[in-house]
Write an enzyme that holds these catalytic residues in place. Sequence first.
Site, PDB file in Angstrom:
ATOM      1  N   HIS A  83       0.833  -1.203   0.000  1.00 40.61           N
ATOM      2  CA  HIS A  83       0.000   0.000   0.000  1.00 40.61           C
ATOM      3  C   HIS A  83       0.865   1.250   0.000  1.00 40.61           C
ATOM      4  O   HIS A  83       1.838   1.324   0.742  1.00 40.61           O
ATOM      5  CB  HIS A  83      -0.901  -0.007   1.247  1.00 40.61           C
ATOM      6  CG  HIS A  83      -2.077   0.896   1.134  1.00 40.61           C
ATOM      7  ND1 HIS A  83      -1.962   2.264   1.139  1.00 40.61           N
ATOM      8  CD2 HIS A  83      -3.403   0.631   0.987  1.00 40.61           C
ATOM      9  CE1 HIS A  83      -3.170   2.797   1.009  1.00 40.61           C
ATOM     10  NE2 HIS A  83      -4.057   1.827   0.918  1.00 40.61           N
ATOM     11  N   ALA A 173       9.640   8.707  11.005  1.00 39.95           N
ATOM     12  CA  ALA A 173       8.171   8.653  11.013  1.00 39.95           C
ATOM     13  C   ALA A 173       7.549   9.356   9.810  1.00 39.95           C
ATOM     14  O   ALA A 173       6.330   9.338   9.634  1.00 39.95           O
ATOM     15  CB  ALA A 173       7.626   9.241  12.313  1.00 39.95           C
TER      16      ALA A 173
END
Length: 272
Positions: A83, A173
């Site tokens: 994804h 992140a």
Amino acid sequence: MGNKLIECVPNYSEGRDLEKIEKIVECFRAKKGVRLLDYQTDPNHNRLVVTVIGEPEPLRDAVVASFGRAVELIDMTKHEGQHPRMGAVDVVPFIPCRNATLEEADALAKEVAKTVGEQYGIPCFLYESSATAPHRANLASIRKGQFEGMAEKMQDTEKWAPDFGPAAPHPTAGVSAVGARMPLVAYNVNLGTDNLEIANQIARRVRNINGGYHYIKAIGVMLEGRNIAQVSMNLTNFEKTPIYYAVEMTRQLADRYGARIIGSEVVGLTPA
């Protein structure tokens, strides 16, 4: 009238390590004013989708806490999955549910994005109904280039300066998209073929951007473990383009390629 309730469906870039998944989901369990409705993981997509509902303030606090947890646990430099993704917490939509308006969901989204930018140094882009410019409304446009290409993309400060947080991605992140939107149905159709190109061709014809149905976004995905191709869809307005339209169009196109539908799934929850 009862309490205001807003739904949130945060997506995290971890769908394989059950221990990490539990630690993220823990942020939403047994919290006053917040109810964990559902969470689903997919090892092929390497992604966790959580569905929670809550009153604005406790919901905000739980989502912000989950960002902190994801920063500790997820290293995007090592993340691989089918994804598209750009951050440890990839996307966080807020959806008005009961006695709440889209404006209130939007205000909550902005609060979360601002806090996350300041507390954790994660750049946040506002998207969908919260977008600050037309070219940022579509999540796919923000996510283009993914985690690996984001630092370079954000050098174009005129187009891609974040709405909150630092001007460059967080080293492990990445970046996040946060925004308000109406209910969305995430729906996947599995095909009886191992040919990803067939799924890509079907996705191309079904989705709105290439002249398919309004309110459908779609990509082709390979489910490696099962060796089958999947058409992964988001229906952004299920009232105007119902699920069965998406299924029937997929079925007709699959027939042309000599493939057939062997199953389908709803990811997360759908409105009753």
